[in-house]
Design a protein around this motif. Structure first.
Motif, PDB file in Angstrom:
ATOM      1  N   GLY A   1       0.821  -1.204   0.000  1.00 10.12           N
ATOM      2  CA  GLY A   1       0.000   0.000   0.000  1.00 10.12           C
ATOM      3  C   GLY A   1       0.849   1.245   0.000  1.00 10.12           C
ATOM      4  O   GLY A   1       1.567   1.519  -0.963  1.00 10.12           O
ATOM      5  N   PRO A   2       0.826   1.989   1.112  1.00  8.65           N
ATOM      6  CA  PRO A   2       1.482   3.294   1.132  1.00  8.65           C
ATOM      7  C   PRO A   2       2.998   3.269   0.940  1.00  8.65           C
ATOM      8  O   PRO A   2       3.567   4.258   0.490  1.00  8.65           O
ATOM      9  CB  PRO A   2       1.131   3.861   2.510  1.00  8.65           C
ATOM     10  CG  PRO A   2       0.561   2.749   3.299  1.00  8.65           C
ATOM     11  CD  PRO A   2       0.135   1.683   2.351  1.00  8.65           C
ATOM     12  N   LEU A   3       3.660   2.169   1.229  1.00  8.48           N
ATOM     13  CA  LEU A   3       5.121   2.105   1.053  1.00  8.48           C
ATOM     14  C   LEU A   3       5.531   1.206  -0.115  1.00  8.48           C
ATOM     15  O   LEU A   3       6.672   0.756  -0.198  1.00  8.48           O
ATOM     16  CB  LEU A   3       5.789   1.639   2.354  1.00  8.48           C
ATOM     17  CG  LEU A   3       5.605   2.561   3.559  1.00  8.48           C
ATOM     18  CD1 LEU A   3       6.304   1.994   4.784  1.00  8.48           C
ATOM     19  CD2 LEU A   3       6.085   3.965   3.250  1.00  8.48           C
TER      20      LEU A   3
ATOM     21  N   ALA B   1       9.543   7.087  -3.575  1.00  9.50           N
ATOM     22  CA  ALA B   1       9.333   8.423  -4.125  1.00  9.50           C
ATOM     23  C   ALA B   1      10.420   8.741  -5.136  1.00  9.50           C
ATOM     24  O   ALA B   1      11.559   8.288  -5.010  1.00  9.50           O
ATOM     25  CB  ALA B   1       9.345   9.449  -2.995  1.00  9.50           C
ATOM     26  N   GLU B   2      10.053   9.516  -6.141  1.00 12.39           N
ATOM     27  CA  GLU B   2      11.039  10.016  -7.100  1.00 12.39           C
ATOM     28  C   GLU B   2      11.776  11.168  -6.431  1.00 12.39           C
ATOM     29  O   GLU B   2      11.153  12.070  -5.882  1.00 12.39           O
ATOM     30  CB  GLU B   2      10.340  10.511  -8.375  1.00 12.39           C
ATOM     31  CG  GLU B   2       9.655   9.409  -9.173  1.00 12.39           C
ATOM     32  CD  GLU B   2      10.634   8.438  -9.815  1.00 12.39           C
ATOM     33  OE1 GLU B   2      11.747   8.870 -10.200  1.00 12.39           O
ATOM     34  OE2 GLU B   2      10.304   7.248  -9.917  1.00 12.39           O
TER      35      GLU B   2
ATOM     36  N   THR C   1      18.332   7.860  -3.352  1.00 10.34           N
ATOM     37  CA  THR C   1      18.566   7.512  -1.953  1.00 10.34           C
ATOM     38  C   THR C   1      19.428   6.269  -1.929  1.00 10.34           C
ATOM     39  O   THR C   1      19.119   5.269  -2.577  1.00 10.34           O
ATOM     40  CB  THR C   1      17.238   7.243  -1.233  1.00 10.34           C
ATOM     41  OG1 THR C   1      16.411   8.393  -1.385  1.00 10.34           O
ATOM     42  CG2 THR C   1      17.449   6.941   0.218  1.00 10.34           C
ATOM     43  N   ARG C   2      20.520   6.332  -1.213  1.00  7.30           N
ATOM     44  CA  ARG C   2      21.423   5.183  -1.131  1.00  7.30           C
ATOM     45  C   ARG C   2      20.875   4.162  -0.160  1.00  7.30           C
ATOM     46  O   ARG C   2      20.361   4.502   0.892  1.00  7.30           O
ATOM     47  CB  ARG C   2      22.800   5.635  -0.675  1.00  7.30           C
ATOM     48  CG  ARG C   2      23.459   6.483  -1.753  1.00  7.30           C
ATOM     49  CD  ARG C   2      24.901   6.580  -1.522  1.00  7.30           C
ATOM     50  NE  ARG C   2      25.453   5.243  -1.483  1.00  7.30           N
ATOM     51  CZ  ARG C   2      26.745   4.997  -1.445  1.00  7.30           C
ATOM     52  NH1 ARG C   2      27.592   5.957  -1.442  1.00  7.30           N
ATOM     53  NH2 ARG C   2      27.191   3.769  -1.376  1.00  7.30           N
TER      54      ARG C   2
END
Length: 159
Positions: A142-144, A148-149, A154-155
Motif C-alpha cells: 500500500g502506502p510504502l 518516491a522520485e 537515496t542510497r
C-alpha cells in the motif's frame, strides 16, 4: 551553547525499520554464506525455479540493477547452479535455468531463510507475529509500495 533536540512524541519508524532490516540482512548473509550463497543468488535461484523467467524479470523481483544481476548470474553459472538458455516462449529472450545442483541448493537455502525468519520472530507471541507480518504486508503493498522520485537517488545500506 547547544540547542536541545525536541522531545520525540512518536516512535522513529525509519530507525526501527532500518535497524531491524539491517540486522536481518546481516544474519541472512551469514547463514546463506555457510552454503556459499548470497541473498541475491538465493533470490535468483528460487524465483527462477518457480517459472521460466528472464534475467530482466528476475532483476525486477530481486530489486537488482542490470550490472548486479549479470554479476549474480555469472557467479551462479560459474558455480554450476544455473545457466542462461533461450526461452521456450520467446526465442529472442534468454532465461535463467536452474541446474539440478542449483535446485537442491535452493531447497537448502529456503530452509535456511525460513530458519532465520523464525529466529527473528521467536520472541513474539504467535498473535504478535501474525499481526506484525500482516501489517508489514499492508504497508509494503500500500502506502510504502512505491519509492518516491527524488532528484538525488537515496542510497541503500551497504550489504
Amino acid at each position: 551553547m547547544t540547542a536541545m533536540a525536541p522531545a520525540r512524541t512518536q516512535p522513529d519508524l525509519s530507525f526501527l525499520l532500518d535497524r531491524t532490516s539491517h540486522t536481518l540482512r546481516t544474519r541472512m548473509a551469514a547463514a546463506l554464506g555457510e552454503i556459499g550463497l548470497t541473498a541475491r543468488m538465493h533470490c535468483v535461484l528460487v524465483h527462477a525455479l518457480e517459472e521460466e523467467r528472464t534475467q530482466i524479470q528476475l532483476a525486477e523481483i530481486g530489486d537488482m540493477d542490470k550490472t548486479t544481476m549479470v554479476v549474480t548470474v555469472d557467479a551462479l553459472e560459474k558455480a554450476g547452479l544455473a545457466e542462461r538458455r533461450p526461452s521456450a516462449k520467446d526465442r529472442r529472450a534468454r532465461i535463467i535455468a536452474v541446474t539440478e545442483r542449483g535446485a537442491a541448493l535452493a531447497a537448502t537455502s529456503r530452509r535456511i531463510v525460513d530458519e532465520v525468519h523464525a529466529e527473528a520472530l521467536a520472541s513474539l507471541t504467535p498473535a504478535d507475529r501474525e499481526t506484525l507480518l500482516r501489517v508489514l504486508a499492508v504497508l509494503a503493498e500500500g502506502p510504502l509500495e512505491t519509492p518516491a522520485e527524488t532528484p538525488r537517488p537515496t542510497r541503500r545500506a551497504r550489504q
